[in-house]
Design a protein around this motif. Structure first.
Motif, PDB file in Angstrom:
ATOM      1  N   HIS A 270       6.971  11.307   6.622  1.00 36.16           N
ATOM      2  CA  HIS A 270       6.915  12.265   7.724  1.00 36.16           C
ATOM      3  C   HIS A 270       6.282  13.587   7.309  1.00 36.16           C
ATOM      4  CE1 HIS A 270      10.077   9.474   9.041  1.00 36.16           C
ATOM      5  NE2 HIS A 270       9.650   9.760  10.244  1.00 36.16           N
ATOM      6  N   ASN A 271       6.313  13.916   6.005  1.00 36.39           N
ATOM      7  CA  ASN A 271       5.738  15.179   5.531  1.00 36.39           C
ATOM      8  C   ASN A 271       5.278  15.029   4.087  1.00 36.39           C
ATOM      9  OD1 ASN A 271       8.093  15.437   3.945  1.00 36.39           O
ATOM     10  ND2 ASN A 271       9.140  16.386   5.684  1.00 36.39           N
ATOM     11  N   VAL A 272       4.714  16.091   3.533  1.00 33.13           N
ATOM     12  CA  VAL A 272       4.150  16.040   2.185  1.00 33.13           C
ATOM     13  C   VAL A 272       5.246  15.883   1.138  1.00 33.13           C
ATOM     14  CG1 VAL A 272       2.719  17.288   0.519  1.00 33.13           C
ATOM     15  CG2 VAL A 272       2.194  17.430   2.934  1.00 33.13           C
ATOM     16  N   ASP A 273       6.433  16.456   1.388  1.00 36.27           N
ATOM     17  CA  ASP A 273       7.527  16.353   0.421  1.00 36.27           C
ATOM     18  C   ASP A 273       7.965  14.908   0.224  1.00 36.27           C
ATOM     19  OD1 ASP A 273       7.537  19.063   0.027  1.00 36.27           O
ATOM     20  OD2 ASP A 273       9.054  19.455   1.570  1.00 36.27           O
ATOM     21  N   GLU A 274       7.988  14.136   1.297  1.00 35.79           N
ATOM     22  CA  GLU A 274       8.345  12.720   1.179  1.00 35.79           C
ATOM     23  C   GLU A 274       7.254  11.945   0.443  1.00 35.79           C
ATOM     24  OE1 GLU A 274       9.296  11.190   5.038  1.00 35.79           O
ATOM     25  OE2 GLU A 274      11.040  12.492   5.253  1.00 35.79           O
ATOM     26  N   LEU A 275       6.023  12.416   0.550  1.00 32.19           N
ATOM     27  CA  LEU A 275       4.915  11.780  -0.164  1.00 32.19           C
ATOM     28  C   LEU A 275       5.054  11.985  -1.674  1.00 32.19           C
ATOM     29  CD1 LEU A 275       2.219  10.300   0.536  1.00 32.19           C
ATOM     30  CD2 LEU A 275       1.120  12.499   0.228  1.00 32.19           C
ATOM     31  N   GLU A 276       5.608  13.119  -2.062  1.00 29.46           N
ATOM     32  CA  GLU A 276       5.784  13.419  -3.490  1.00 29.46           C
ATOM     33  C   GLU A 276       6.745  12.424  -4.152  1.00 29.46           C
ATOM     34  OE1 GLU A 276       4.181  15.986  -5.020  1.00 29.46           O
ATOM     35  OE2 GLU A 276       3.310  16.803  -3.193  1.00 29.46           O
ATOM     36  N   ALA A 277       7.641  11.834  -3.378  1.00 30.49           N
ATOM     37  CA  ALA A 277       8.582  10.864  -3.935  1.00 30.49           C
ATOM     38  C   ALA A 277       7.869   9.605  -4.433  1.00 30.49           C
ATOM     39  CB  ALA A 277       9.625  10.486  -2.880  1.00 30.49           C
ATOM     40  N   LEU A 278       6.679   9.345  -3.914  1.00 32.05           N
ATOM     41  CA  LEU A 278       5.922   8.154  -4.314  1.00 32.05           C
ATOM     42  C   LEU A 278       5.014   8.403  -5.520  1.00 32.05           C
ATOM     43  CD1 LEU A 278       4.781   6.769  -0.850  1.00 32.05           C
ATOM     44  CD2 LEU A 278       6.647   5.970  -2.260  1.00 32.05           C
ATOM     45  N   MET A 279       5.071   9.582  -6.093  1.00 29.89           N
ATOM     46  CA  MET A 279       4.137   9.947  -7.150  1.00 29.89           C
ATOM     47  C   MET A 279       4.172   8.968  -8.331  1.00 29.89           C
ATOM     48  SD  MET A 279       3.703  13.574  -9.145  1.00 29.89           S
ATOM     49  CE  MET A 279       4.750  14.351  -7.958  1.00 29.89           C
ATOM     50  N   MET A 280       5.350   8.588  -8.771  1.00 34.98           N
ATOM     51  CA  MET A 280       5.474   7.686  -9.922  1.00 34.98           C
ATOM     52  C   MET A 280       5.431   6.210  -9.503  1.00 34.98           C
ATOM     53  SD  MET A 280       5.597   9.845 -12.283  1.00 34.98           S
ATOM     54  CE  MET A 280       6.008   8.880 -13.700  1.00 34.98           C
TER      55      MET A 280
ATOM     56  N   ILE B  96      -1.400  15.378   4.642  1.00 36.04           N
ATOM     57  CA  ILE B  96      -0.765  14.252   3.945  1.00 36.04           C
ATOM     58  C   ILE B  96      -1.826  13.360   3.306  1.00 36.04           C
ATOM     59  CG2 ILE B  96       0.526  12.112   4.313  1.00 36.04           C
ATOM     60  CD1 ILE B  96       2.247  13.643   6.354  1.00 36.04           C
ATOM     61  N   ILE B  97      -2.908  13.090   4.038  1.00 42.15           N
ATOM     62  CA  ILE B  97      -3.973  12.221   3.514  1.00 42.15           C
ATOM     63  C   ILE B  97      -4.672  12.874   2.322  1.00 42.15           C
ATOM     64  CG2 ILE B  97      -6.219  11.198   4.080  1.00 42.15           C
ATOM     65  CD1 ILE B  97      -5.090  10.791   6.941  1.00 42.15           C
ATOM     66  N   GLU B  98      -4.912  14.192   2.401  1.00 44.08           N
ATOM     67  CA  GLU B  98      -5.545  14.899   1.275  1.00 44.08           C
ATOM     68  C   GLU B  98      -4.663  14.862   0.031  1.00 44.08           C
ATOM     69  OE1 GLU B  98      -6.364  18.830   2.638  1.00 44.08           O
ATOM     70  OE2 GLU B  98      -7.774  18.123   4.179  1.00 44.08           O
ATOM     71  N   ARG B  99      -3.363  15.093   0.226  1.00 41.10           N
ATOM     72  CA  ARG B  99      -2.431  15.074  -0.919  1.00 41.10           C
ATOM     73  C   ARG B  99      -2.295  13.665  -1.484  1.00 41.10           C
ATOM     74  NH1 ARG B  99      -1.006  17.229  -5.302  1.00 41.10           N
ATOM     75  NH2 ARG B  99       1.203  17.226  -5.787  1.00 41.10           N
ATOM     76  N   ALA B 100      -2.362  12.658  -0.633  1.00 34.58           N
ATOM     77  CA  ALA B 100      -2.267  11.272  -1.097  1.00 34.58           C
ATOM     78  C   ALA B 100      -3.473  10.908  -1.962  1.00 34.58           C
ATOM     79  CB  ALA B 100      -2.164  10.326   0.100  1.00 34.58           C
ATOM     80  N   GLU B 101      -4.641  11.425  -1.617  1.00 37.16           N
ATOM     81  CA  GLU B 101      -5.824  11.175  -2.442  1.00 37.16           C
ATOM     82  C   GLU B 101      -5.685  11.819  -3.815  1.00 37.16           C
ATOM     83  OE1 GLU B 101      -9.330  12.397  -0.377  1.00 37.16           O
ATOM     84  OE2 GLU B 101      -9.109  10.849   1.172  1.00 37.16           O
ATOM     85  N   GLN B 102      -5.084  13.013  -3.863  1.00 40.32           N
ATOM     86  CA  GLN B 102      -4.880  13.692  -5.146  1.00 40.32           C
ATOM     87  C   GLN B 102      -3.894  12.914  -6.028  1.00 40.32           C
ATOM     88  OE1 GLN B 102      -3.497  17.553  -4.027  1.00 40.32           O
ATOM     89  NE2 GLN B 102      -5.491  18.195  -3.208  1.00 40.32           N
ATOM     90  N   LEU B 103      -2.852  12.368  -5.403  1.00 37.93           N
ATOM     91  CA  LEU B 103      -1.836  11.629  -6.151  1.00 37.93           C
ATOM     92  C   LEU B 103      -2.189  10.163  -6.338  1.00 37.93           C
ATOM     93  CD1 LEU B 103       1.358  13.074  -4.431  1.00 37.93           C
ATOM     94  CD2 LEU B 103       0.441  13.684  -6.656  1.00 37.93           C
ATOM     95  N   ASP B 104      -3.335   9.728  -5.807  1.00 39.71           N
ATOM     96  CA  ASP B 104      -3.790   8.339  -5.893  1.00 39.71           C
ATOM     97  C   ASP B 104      -2.781   7.381  -5.245  1.00 39.71           C
ATOM     98  OD1 ASP B 104      -5.594   6.371  -6.491  1.00 39.71           O
ATOM     99  OD2 ASP B 104      -4.732   5.958  -8.462  1.00 39.71           O
TER     100      ASP B 104
END
Length: 120
Positions: free
Chosen positions: A67-77, A98-106
């Motif tokens: 739902h937000n960028v913070d939840e996306l950070e949980a998928l980093m590892m 969210i899409i831009e941050r997902a590209e940075q985190l692969d």
């Protein structure tokens, strides 16, 4: 992952008014309910998916609703096992961040083009 069977409703191929969605046959003389050979298969627990592979997408990723960028950070590892899926209620502006941050985190995003329109 094994091939899944498409269980169709009894007589759905014979009558237009009977949809294909599965319903258990309940007639007293129904050959399908009595499991006669040569008739269609009944749904049973034995056709269930292996617990390890359940909910897995064809590309071997599990989906995680974001739902937000913070939840996306949980998928980093876990970016090789889980793919992010942006929730339906997220606005266009937040979607782009969210899409831009997902590209940075692969991190793979399953619906990156949803609600994004080109200008006409």
């Amino acid at each position: 992952k094994k091939k899944t069977n498409k269980f169709t409703r009894y007589h759905s191929d014979r009558f237009m008014c009977v949809p294909e969605s599965w319903r258990r046959p309940k007639g007293i003389d129904s050959c399908t309910r009595r499991k006669k050979s040569g008739k269609r298969r009944l749904v049973s627990v034995g056709y269930g998916t292996n617990k390890k592979n359940r909910y897995m997408r064809p590309n071997n990723f599990y989906t995680f609703l974001v739902h937000n960028v913070d939840e996306l950070e949980a998928l980093m590892m876990q970016n090789r096992r889980y793919a992010a899926e942006i929730a339906h209620s997220v606005s266009v502006a937040k979607r782009q961040t969210i899409i831009e941050r997902a590209e940075q985190l692969d991190i793979l995003v399953t619906n990156p083009n949803a609600r994004l329109r080109t200008e006409e």
